[in-house]
Design a protein around this motif. Structure first.
Motif, PDB file in Angstrom:
ATOM      1  N   ALA A 275       0.842  -1.322   0.085  1.00 32.48           N
ATOM      2  CA  ALA A 275       0.135   0.203   0.036  1.00 32.48           C
ATOM      3  C   ALA A 275       0.902   1.281  -0.044  1.00 32.48           C
ATOM      4  N   ALA A 276       2.044   1.098   0.677  1.00 33.58           N
ATOM      5  CA  ALA A 276       2.803   2.387   0.737  1.00 33.58           C
ATOM      6  C   ALA A 276       3.505   2.661  -0.575  1.00 33.58           C
ATOM      7  N   GLY A 277       3.748   1.437  -1.284  1.00 34.84           N
ATOM      8  CA  GLY A 277       4.463   1.682  -2.622  1.00 34.84           C
ATOM      9  C   GLY A 277       3.335   2.348  -3.628  1.00 34.84           C
ATOM     10  N   TYR A 278       2.274   2.010  -3.491  1.00 33.09           N
ATOM     11  CA  TYR A 278       1.166   2.476  -4.255  1.00 33.09           C
ATOM     12  C   TYR A 278       0.686   3.938  -4.100  1.00 33.09           C
ATOM     13  N   ILE A 279       0.815   4.369  -2.549  1.00 34.84           N
ATOM     14  CA  ILE A 279       0.423   5.658  -2.265  1.00 34.84           C
ATOM     15  C   ILE A 279       1.566   6.408  -2.375  1.00 34.84           C
ATOM     16  N   GLY A 280       2.805   6.179  -2.153  1.00 31.25           N
ATOM     17  CA  GLY A 280       3.784   6.762  -2.312  1.00 31.25           C
ATOM     18  C   GLY A 280       3.960   7.215  -3.711  1.00 31.25           C
ATOM     19  N   GLY A 281       3.698   6.482  -4.815  1.00 26.30           N
ATOM     20  CA  GLY A 281       3.702   7.017  -6.148  1.00 26.30           C
ATOM     21  C   GLY A 281       2.453   7.911  -6.763  1.00 26.30           C
ATOM     22  N   ARG A 282       1.543   8.268  -5.724  1.00 22.59           N
ATOM     23  CA  ARG A 282       0.456   9.038  -6.140  1.00 22.59           C
ATOM     24  C   ARG A 282       0.179  10.320  -5.372  1.00 22.59           C
ATOM     25  N   TYR A 283       0.622  10.121  -4.148  1.00 22.37           N
ATOM     26  CA  TYR A 283       0.603  11.249  -3.133  1.00 22.37           C
ATOM     27  C   TYR A 283       1.882  11.646  -2.444  1.00 22.37           C
ATOM     28  N   SER A 284       1.834  12.948  -1.818  1.00 26.54           N
ATOM     29  CA  SER A 284       3.054  13.224  -1.390  1.00 26.54           C
ATOM     30  C   SER A 284       3.635  12.521  -0.308  1.00 26.54           C
ATOM     31  N   LYS A 285       4.896  12.265  -0.599  1.00 24.29           N
ATOM     32  CA  LYS A 285       5.687  10.890   0.047  1.00 24.29           C
ATOM     33  C   LYS A 285       5.880  11.860   1.533  1.00 24.29           C
ATOM     34  N   PRO A 286       6.355  12.889   1.694  1.00 26.34           N
ATOM     35  CA  PRO A 286       6.589  13.532   3.050  1.00 26.34           C
ATOM     36  C   PRO A 286       5.446  13.559   4.023  1.00 26.34           C
ATOM     37  N   ILE A 287       4.267  13.920   3.360  1.00 26.54           N
ATOM     38  CA  ILE A 287       3.137  14.016   4.253  1.00 26.54           C
ATOM     39  C   ILE A 287       2.708  12.612   4.679  1.00 26.54           C
ATOM     40  N   PHE A 288       2.934  11.596   3.770  1.00 25.11           N
ATOM     41  CA  PHE A 288       2.403  10.264   4.164  1.00 25.11           C
ATOM     42  C   PHE A 288       3.481   9.786   4.972  1.00 25.11           C
ATOM     43  N   LEU A 289       4.781  10.195   4.915  1.00 26.37           N
ATOM     44  CA  LEU A 289       5.585   9.818   5.950  1.00 26.37           C
ATOM     45  C   LEU A 289       5.177  10.266   7.616  1.00 26.37           C
ATOM     46  N   SER A 290       4.818  11.450   7.491  1.00 30.98           N
ATOM     47  CA  SER A 290       4.443  12.193   8.835  1.00 30.98           C
ATOM     48  C   SER A 290       3.271  11.398   9.333  1.00 30.98           C
ATOM     49  N   LEU A 291       2.220  10.877   8.554  1.00 31.91           N
ATOM     50  CA  LEU A 291       1.036  10.191   8.876  1.00 31.91           C
ATOM     51  C   LEU A 291       1.336   8.999   9.687  1.00 31.91           C
ATOM     52  N   SER A 332      12.972   5.452   0.500  1.00 38.56           N
ATOM     53  CA  SER A 332      13.846   5.349  -0.460  1.00 38.56           C
ATOM     54  C   SER A 332      13.267   6.068  -1.865  1.00 38.56           C
ATOM     55  N   GLY A 333      12.016   6.127  -2.042  1.00 35.46           N
ATOM     56  CA  GLY A 333      11.545   6.888  -3.313  1.00 35.46           C
ATOM     57  C   GLY A 333      11.787   8.385  -3.183  1.00 35.46           C
ATOM     58  N   LEU A 334      12.029   9.029  -2.219  1.00 32.06           N
ATOM     59  CA  LEU A 334      12.388  10.352  -2.012  1.00 32.06           C
ATOM     60  C   LEU A 334      13.809  10.612  -2.546  1.00 32.06           C
ATOM     61  N   VAL A 335      14.800   9.444  -1.897  1.00 30.14           N
ATOM     62  CA  VAL A 335      16.149   9.585  -2.391  1.00 30.14           C
ATOM     63  C   VAL A 335      16.138   9.653  -3.925  1.00 30.14           C
ATOM     64  N   ALA A 336      15.440   8.598  -4.509  1.00 29.73           N
ATOM     65  CA  ALA A 336      15.465   8.373  -5.865  1.00 29.73           C
ATOM     66  C   ALA A 336      14.978   9.624  -6.663  1.00 29.73           C
ATOM     67  N   VAL A 337      13.889  10.454  -6.047  1.00 29.45           N
ATOM     68  CA  VAL A 337      13.245  11.494  -6.662  1.00 29.45           C
ATOM     69  C   VAL A 337      14.253  12.640  -6.570  1.00 29.45           C
ATOM     70  N   MET A 338      14.924  12.826  -5.524  1.00 25.85           N
ATOM     71  CA  MET A 338      15.976  13.950  -5.194  1.00 25.85           C
ATOM     72  C   MET A 338      17.273  13.944  -5.943  1.00 25.85           C
ATOM     73  N   PHE A 339      17.693  12.756  -5.930  1.00 25.17           N
ATOM     74  CA  PHE A 339      19.287  12.469  -6.786  1.00 25.17           C
ATOM     75  C   PHE A 339      19.194  11.676  -7.938  1.00 25.17           C
ATOM     76  N   GLY A 340      18.290  10.739  -8.125  1.00 24.88           N
ATOM     77  CA  GLY A 340      18.209   9.820  -9.128  1.00 24.88           C
ATOM     78  C   GLY A 340      18.703   8.527  -8.873  1.00 24.88           C
ATOM     79  N   PRO A 341      18.901   7.575  -9.713  1.00 27.91           N
ATOM     80  CA  PRO A 341      18.866   6.110  -9.299  1.00 27.91           C
ATOM     81  C   PRO A 341      20.445   5.833  -9.374  1.00 27.91           C
ATOM     82  N   ARG A 342      21.375   6.815  -9.747  1.00 29.83           N
ATOM     83  CA  ARG A 342      22.906   6.299 -10.105  1.00 29.83           C
ATOM     84  C   ARG A 342      23.467   5.829  -8.917  1.00 29.83           C
TER      85      ARG A 342
END
Length: 418
Positions: A275-291, A332-342
């Motif tokens: 569910a976290a993978g699905y939600i994180g791909g569609r809604y705000s990851k930081p707010i989701f983490l806070s919740l 981990s998704g935020l890390v990829a969004v911020m800096f890419g996968p390399r």
């Protein structure tokens, strides 16, 4: 010369990578999550204090944390297979040496240092980095959720497996079985043998070495907040994994309930991670983490304020399971969004180091405060306060790429237009 069409035909076998990566996450996370089941039989057999065993597991978490950036660097530079093979050797040897550990030093070296480093070099963090390289950006959050859920499935399977084996064949033979299962990881890791690739065009926005990538990350406010917040996740998860089984026995409930509580956490986290993978791909990851962190504090508060019963233990385990490693896909998704996968394996390794520092304190303080006060109440309240703090810390994180990636995207769009 390899053409673009050739590259498309010889690209990664994504289904094979996902399947093998999920199996690795399941196997590597299983024995580690069952360490709490060895708490009572080993301390009774060796006449050790609760703090001594807790310190060994705390060292394990700390070494896992310090080893994770090194494992990420090795995987990024030399390939995932080599890193995981090294981790397998350390992990299996540590499990086997636990059998004959007669002193505190022997226990801390085997269960602490060797297993901790072994997990770092063979755990789901490297699996997620391999997934990040293989799938498209739109698929990453869900892929991270699947990989994390597989680790949770390992917790669900290994907790009752460990409890059953300990009861019927003893804790020593159970460690042998676990070591044999860990030894299968290098075979599965063949499918993940790729590594981070250098940019195709020198001088482009993505022409970045590891040192520059680390400087960029630690100069980004969102990365620092993410790293600080992940400390709390480690504190919660490690404390509950190790100390919930003895806590259940201390209040007079059937000790076998501890194994089932850990298993339910793992089972529910399969659903929570997906569910976290699905939600994180569609809604705000930081707010989701806070919740998520706020939800943990509410769950712990409710659990300790109500009478402890088999029903309350199982309900608490289910709720915590939904919130357990559901932090990993958005983090981990935020890390990829911020800096890419390399350099994701390396950068997430540093975030995970903070997680494991929290895990060290959660496990060690749990044992120490229990020995000093005869109660787990102080550490439960620490978990509540830290959860609220983590909710506050994650809220202001901005989910956007660093300027380097923005410039790279603009450069690519300009070349495509011309």
């Amino acid at each position: 010369m390899t053409t673009a069409s050739d590259a498309g035909r010889t690209g990664p076998n994504i289904p094979l990578i996902i399947i093998c990566g999920c199996l690795i996450a399941l196997i590597s996370f299983g024995p580690r999550s069952a360490m709490g089941l060895f708490f009572q039989p080993m301390t009774e057999a060796r006449d050790w204090s609760r703090e001594l065993f807790a310190l060994a597991i705390a060292i394990q978490n700390l070494m896992w944390g310090f080893g994770q950036p090194l494992a990420g660097m090795m995987a990024d530079r030399y390939g995932t297979w080599k890193a995981m093979t090294l981790g397998t050797v350390l992990y299996a040897v540590g499990l086997l040496l636990m059998i004959d550990a007669q002193s505190a030093v022997a226990l801390h070296v085997s269960a602490g240092i060797l297993i901790g480093l072994g997990i770092a070099f063979s755990s789901f963090s490297l699996v997620l980095a391999a997934f990040g390289r293989a799938v498209t950006p739109a698929q990453r959050s869900l892929a991270f959720g699947i990989g994390t859920a597989s680790g949770s499935l390992g917790q669900f399977l290994f907790a009752p497996l460990g409890a059953t084996l300990i009861e019927h064949v003893g804790w020593q033979d159970t460690l042998i079985v676990f070591a044999g299962l860990i030894a299968t990881i290098p075979l599965l890791a063949i499918a993940l043998r790729g590594k981070s690739e250098a940019p195709v065009t020198a001088g482009s926005a993505s022409d970045q070495n590891l040192k520059a990538a680390m400087a960029e990350a630690f100069g980004t406010r969102g990365f620092l907040l993410l790293t600080l917040g992940f400390f709390v996740c480690g504190f919660h998860v490690a404390f509950i994994t190790v100390h919930l089984p003895p806590f259940i026995a201390d209040v007079g409930l059937d000790p076998s309930l501890g194994g089932w509580a850990i298993a339910i956490i793992g089972l529910c986290n399969v659903a929570g991670s997906l569910a976290a993978g699905y939600i994180g791909g569609r809604y705000s990851k930081p707010i989701f983490l806070s919740l998520i962190y706020l939800g943990r504090s509410i769950a712990i508060f409710t659990f300790i304020m109500l009478p402890i019963s088999p029903a309350s233990v199982l309900i608490f385990s289910g709720v915590m399971g939904l919130l357990w490693l559901s932090t990993v896909p958005p983090t981990s998704g935020l890390v990829a969004v911020m800096f890419g996968p390399r350099y994701m394996a390396t950068l997430f390794g540093f975030v995970f180091l903070s997680h494991q520092v929290g895990a060290f304190l959660g496990v060690w303080l749990g044992g120490k405060l229990y020995d000093e006060t005869g109660s787990y109440d102080p550490i439960w309240w620490c978990g509540i306060v830290l959860g609220i703090a983590a909710a506050v810390i994650h809220w202001p994180i901005q989910e956007k790429p660093v300027p380097r990636l923005v410039a790279e995207e603009a450069e690519s769009a300009s070349k495509a237009f011309t």
